[in-house]
Design a protein around this motif. Sequence first.
Motif, PDB file in Angstrom:
ATOM      1  N   GLY A 272       0.818  -1.206   0.000  1.00 54.80           N
ATOM      2  CA  GLY A 272       0.000   0.000   0.000  1.00 54.80           C
ATOM      3  C   GLY A 272       0.850   1.254   0.000  1.00 54.80           C
ATOM      4  O   GLY A 272       0.575   2.217  -0.736  1.00 54.80           O
ATOM      5  N   SER A 273       1.887   1.251   0.820  1.00 54.73           N
ATOM      6  CA  SER A 273       2.797   2.391   0.871  1.00 54.73           C
ATOM      7  C   SER A 273       3.509   2.580  -0.464  1.00 54.73           C
ATOM      8  O   SER A 273       3.650   3.701  -0.961  1.00 54.73           O
ATOM      9  N   TRP A 274       3.940   1.468  -1.055  1.00 56.23           N
ATOM     10  CA  TRP A 274       4.622   1.534  -2.353  1.00 56.23           C
ATOM     11  C   TRP A 274       3.706   2.125  -3.417  1.00 56.23           C
ATOM     12  O   TRP A 274       4.123   2.944  -4.234  1.00 56.23           O
ATOM     13  N   HIS A 275       2.445   1.712  -3.382  1.00 61.80           N
ATOM     14  CA  HIS A 275       1.467   2.207  -4.362  1.00 61.80           C
ATOM     15  C   HIS A 275       1.268   3.711  -4.231  1.00 61.80           C
ATOM     16  O   HIS A 275       1.304   4.443  -5.241  1.00 61.80           O
ATOM     17  N   ILE A 276       1.080   4.190  -3.011  1.00 59.30           N
ATOM     18  CA  ILE A 276       0.802   5.621  -2.844  1.00 59.30           C
ATOM     19  C   ILE A 276       2.047   6.457  -3.122  1.00 59.30           C
ATOM     20  O   ILE A 276       1.968   7.564  -3.654  1.00 59.30           O
ATOM     21  N   GLU A 277       3.241   5.912  -2.772  1.00 60.27           N
ATOM     22  CA  GLU A 277       4.494   6.612  -3.091  1.00 60.27           C
ATOM     23  C   GLU A 277       4.646   6.740  -4.605  1.00 60.27           C
ATOM     24  O   GLU A 277       4.996   7.807  -5.119  1.00 60.27           O
TER      25      GLU A 277
END
Length: 645
Positions: A272-277
């Motif tokens: 999820g963090s990778w996606h939003i970054e």
Amino acid sequence: LTAITRTLARTTPSLRSATARRTTRVVRVMAVSTETPALETKTKEPRWDLERHFSYDSLSSSAIDKDLDAVEAQCKALKVNFEDKLGVDLLGAILAYEQIDIDLTKCLTYVSLASDTALDDDKVQKRKAGLFQRYAGIAGNELTFFSLELADLPQEQLDAQLALEPEALGKYKPFIDETRRSQPYNLSKSIERALTVRAPFSGKGKVVEFYGNELSRLRFSDTKEQVNMEVLLAKMTSSKDAATRAECMKTLNDGLVHFERVAALSLNAVAGSWHIENSERGFKELRSQRNLGNNVPDAVVDSLLESVKTTGVEYCKRYYLLKKGILKSTQGLESFTWSDRNASIDIGTSTDTYTWPEAVEIVKNGYQKFSPTMAGLFTQMVDEKRIDVPAQNGKRGGAYCSSAFGVGPFQLLNFTGTQRDVATLAHESGHGAHFMLSYKQGILQFHPPLTLAETASIFGEMIVFRDLLEKSPSDEDRLAMLMGKIDDIINSVVRQCGFDAFEEKIHSKRAAGTLTPEEMTTAWQESMVEYYGKEGEVFDSYENTSHLWTYVSHFHNVPFYVYSYAFADLVVGSLYGVYAKTPDGFEAKLLELLSAGGVLGFKEALEPFGLDPSEPSFWTDSIDAHLGSLMQEAEALSKKLGYTA
């Protein structure tokens, strides 16, 4: 992997301070060993002597806090003296920044190393967390401006200062260029500061840290005792009995079933963090964020992955069919299952276990034959007690080599005397030699890009393997060694790209919402079929493999890192091919490459050897030359000895 990345630095290449970036790079080479160590040893093996090399006598030392006080003062002075002034005194800012990096790396590396042998000590882990939380506040408040302003510095101002200080400032050009590559993906200074300050307190970092600590605490029932995962995996890979291997696999998978929710929670947070970054920073492809940090074009990585998924997978299936036939002939194997994948070939007269002194002698002799310089650096690491050798509870699993600029390097092993442990020593010692040769480039530029970071380590493994292969007393011994080496290459190339495929499935689906553990298990099983074939095609059964995804920590600590193993293994295979054809002058060229550290990109570093990984055919040709040549010899020997038709 250590908790440095989890606590300090996000995986985006843009806003990290120099120290955060450097410690992240330490972590990159901490994750070099993909197979876990083996059975417990009965002798007392050497431990590293951190106190000898650092100025601290323990993690509770007040000197650590005093050094952080001094670093904080340095950071505040840097901000006062140079914020909004890089356009007129970039050299002064870099020199001050560099000294901060040196002082801070020494302090935090000691904390990380010391805590990695005490993962089950809550007081130690609390102490470490507190120190890293303090650093995150310092970095966020005082250092965030530096990399952002350097990235945004107008080109004409940079050119003018380089013209005034061509040597003093010019020597930092690779560091400057690396920092400026992130400019299109940087966020505002206030946002970058907030992300850095909050990282140790909230977000994916704390979840990943919890995952890692819980993973290290897992215990599995083995006959009458509870053992850690290192010991269980080692028993499975070293056993010559198929039933024992199958039982170990069942025990492992059954235990991991109960760990799935922890693993899924962490992986959801990471994806999820990778996606939003990616979305907020403007990265266009799933791996672009990682590739930018590694300074390798998306197209090169895509070409690598495609070559492995086609040519590599063909060799993989061909190899395991060969191994299946040999195990049937030599061990009476009835069914070839996943637990037999890494089984040793029990033929020949070679020993299965080695003492620590024997392992040291083997690696030293192999290095000496190729490069007296590398052999000397290896001996120095051993003599100076820079290696923590034994496997024990409470110690981080696997193996790594920490660069520890200014005081390093240091190796953490879980040595139990297997052949794979000897190979791991050769591998990690290659990293150590690489660091020692490149320290002269300074802390900001000594670490090679990921595309070259595994060069010395895998080459170290290769030269030791080739030395032992030449000394093999019989065809049986030679075949056993060849099969073991091909095992390692398949694990480094095909298996790691299979891991990457699993990550791609998870990250692609995460954009639409949280994934359940069951969905992750399905993605894992799909990836296995894609890279190893359907049940019955090669492996007769994939029973008890459903939850093996839960213990691959790379997915959590460094998303899309795993392709680097395939990249490095194939590059080194090509390098060794050059060495085999034209050995004269090769050592000098390789030592020059290693000494360059991060000053050279992968393309210009490999030019003297006539290699260019950006060529579309490079990866397929490398697989054919590296893996294909070993396969041909193994198949011919197996046929000669009557094991296969």
